[in-house]
Design an enzyme around this catalytic site. Structure first.
Site, mmCIF file in Angstrom:
data_model
loop_
_atom_site.group_PDB
_atom_site.id
_atom_site.type_symbol
_atom_site.label_atom_id
_atom_site.label_comp_id
_atom_site.label_asym_id
_atom_site.label_seq_id
_atom_site.Cartn_x
_atom_site.Cartn_y
_atom_site.Cartn_z
ATOM 1 N N SER A 1 -9.734 -0.714 7.419
ATOM 2 C CA SER A 1 -9.220 -0.450 6.071
ATOM 3 C C SER A 1 -8.585 -1.644 5.384
ATOM 4 O O SER A 1 -8.297 -1.583 4.195
ATOM 5 C CB SER A 1 -8.211 0.705 6.109
ATOM 6 O OG SER A 1 -8.857 1.932 6.317
ATOM 7 N N LYS B 1 0.841 -1.198 0.000
ATOM 8 C CA LYS B 1 0.000 0.000 0.000
ATOM 9 C C LYS B 1 0.875 1.247 0.000
ATOM 10 O O LYS B 1 1.930 1.273 0.641
ATOM 11 C CB LYS B 1 -0.921 -0.026 1.222
ATOM 12 C CG LYS B 1 -1.960 1.090 1.264
ATOM 13 C CD LYS B 1 -2.856 0.948 2.484
ATOM 14 C CE LYS B 1 -3.903 2.045 2.570
ATOM 15 N NZ LYS B 1 -4.775 1.886 3.759
ATOM 16 N N SER C 1 -9.634 1.783 3.238
ATOM 17 C CA SER C 1 -8.867 2.592 2.302
ATOM 18 C C SER C 1 -7.818 1.802 1.516
ATOM 19 O O SER C 1 -7.155 2.355 0.644
ATOM 20 C CB SER C 1 -8.148 3.703 3.083
ATOM 21 O OG SER C 1 -7.225 3.156 4.025
#
Length: 508
Positions: free
Chosen positions: A184, A79, A160
């Site tokens: 997330s 990420k 997210s």
């Protein structure tokens, strides 16, 4: 269809050892597929040169019969809020668009030391503030389960960490790293039909993870099976002198029993009544009930429990989130680092314009709200009170996991992960980020408030052909039992994220 995509990490590395496949071939396939599936927008940056060298090094080790770990030569994505040495780390924001870290986050360095092949950085909501991966400088990430990826009927990947979830679901990598502050990792895992693990707070180092909410942020793991999640966890977990919040005791590697050896007769499962909440779809409720029945019929003790402060949890989470965001975002001033505006008439003007240009509206709103809540006149009423209620929420979990009364104690909590299947983007975008997070994070953020481990596992498809998942939670540092039960459920439902996904509706 690339046959190795259906293999586990253990099967993949076995194929390296016997010469069926090579790390270089698998890496080249992955990079080609990532470009072919560019419409998903799972990756914001690929690192083919770095990945190629890592794959070549791994291949040489296998030729010498000297693999260095269970992840040697395994493709993994990161990420874009984890620092990666000499590779841009932007948090999907203009503020950090040109930031190239001089060091690796501990999670990344441990993966590299284990011989993993890092394919690139994945998309996310800006500074991890969102539940859909739609608020990114690079545009939204699409869910591979969407009816049509090229029209208005595409589904969100969740957030997210939607880029990481989408990449794993599409078979672009075997595992991916995300972050989990209020869900997330588990939220996008649920929507994309993969496994998403949030470890105990402090079990995995946060060093090099650009902070959102320091007291809740946890590196998360995506994979297509529970055993693959364990392989990654065994690599990245453990104390870190660079992160004072990591648990100091040495990490003991997890070894899950074979499915046929798992005995549920001593396992106590709790069903929290407060998670039967407004907005829970009939299909998710049915899935929840059926899995509870399945566990009970297989020997587990299943009973209803109460976590009475759950109703307040989302409000407390929102307050604390915004307060810590206001503090963490203060460092981005256009002077020390980050985006710098061109207007330098005064320090105040430079500071204001740099932040106005560098942050999107979602980030600005949280900063403003957080600063308002931290004003002297509001501090006690909002921030202090939220901290006290957070303690009550944590005590709810402690009571059901550690109760002195044996008949009241449980080992595992079974809940929904998300209230529905993945929504259409056009429906998701019709509500504000704040309202969406209040809905999407309802079932997931309590685990972050309490610091306990939780995992989302896909169970079945909805009538619309979209993944439906459930969440398991357990006491701190009880990942062994948590993931053992998750593996047992996984084996019973036999969900295969690749078999049913869009990956096989198109020719590769």
């Amino acid at each position: 269809m690339r046959r190795h995509l259906q293999w586990s990490i253990k099967q993949l590395t076995a194929s390296y050892s016997d010469g069926q496949l090579s790390p270089r071939r698998v890496t080249e396939d992955a990079l080609q597929d990532a470009l072919r599936w560019k419409t998903l927008n799972a990756f914001v940056r690929l690192t083919p040169e770095q990945a190629g060298q890592q794959a070549q090094d791994a291949e040489q080790r296998y030729k010498l019969r000297q693999p260095i770990s269970d992840l040697d030569g395994v493709t993994i994505a990161i990420k874009d809020n984890f620092c990666t040495k000499d590779v841009h780390t932007t948090c999907a924001s203009r503020m950090l668009q040109d930031f190239v870290p001089p060091y690796d986050a501990t999670v990344c360095s441990r993966l590299k030391q284990a011989g993993a092949v890092i394919l690139g950085k994945t998309n996310m909501d800006q500074f991890a503030m969102g539940a859909g991966t739609v608020d990114s400088l690079y545009g939204p990430t699409k869910n591979i389960w969407s009816e049509d990826l090229n029209k208005d009927h595409w589904r969100i990947a969740g957030g997210s960490s939607g880029g990481s979830a989408s990449a794993v679901a599409a078979g672009l990598c075997y595992a991916a790293i995300g972050s989990d502050t209020g869900g997330s990792t588990r939220n996008p895992a649920s929507y994309c039909g993969v496994v998403g693990l949030k470890p105990t707070y402090g079990l995995v180092s946060r060093h090099g993870l650009i902070p959102l909410v320091n007291s809740m942020d946890v590196p998360g793991i995506f994979a297509r099976s529970v055993s693959d999640c364990v392989a990654v966890l065994n690599t990245v977990a453990g104390p870190d002198k660079l992160d004072s919040t990591t648990i100091r005791q040495p990490f003991t590697r997890l070894h899950l029993p074979e499915v046929g050896q798992i005995d549920l007769s001593t396992v106590r499962i709790g069903i929290p009544k407060e998670y039967h909440c407004h907005g829970l779809s009939a299909e998710v409720l049915e899935t929840w009930s059926k899995v509870a029945d399945l566990l009970e019929c297989s020997g587990a003790s299943v009973r209803q429990v109460s976590l009475p402060n759950t109703a307040a949890s989302i409000f407390v989470y929102t307050i604390l989130n915004q307060c810590e965001v206001a503090s963490n975002m203060a460092r981005y001033d256009g002077i020390e680092y980050g985006h710098r505006a061109t207007d330098e008439r005064s320090t105040e003007q430079l500071y204001a314009l740099s932040r106005a240009e560098g942050f999107n509206d979602v980030v600005k709103t949280r900063i403003l709200t957080g600063n308002f809540l931290l004003l002297k006149k509001n501090y006690d009423h909002y921030f202090e009170k939220a901290l006290r209620v957070r303690r009550l929420i944590a005590e709810d979990f402690a009571r059901v996991f550690d109760s002195s009364a044996k008949e009241e104690r449980v080992d595992i909590l079974l809940t929904p992960t998300t209230l529905t299947e993945a929504p259409l983007y056009k429906d998701f975008a019709s509500l504000t980020n704040r309202d969406q997070c209040a809905v999407q994070d309802f079932c997931t953020q309590p685990a972050n408030m309490a610091g306990i481990p939780a995992v989302s596992i896909p169970i079945r498809l909805s009538q619309a052909g979209l993944p439906l998942s459930l969440q398991l939670m357990s006491n701190s540092l009880n990942e062994q039992l948590l993931l053992t039960v998750a593996r047992w459920i996984e084996a019973q439902v036999e969900f295969d994220s690749l078999e049913h996904s869009q990956q096989y509706k198109a020719s590769l």
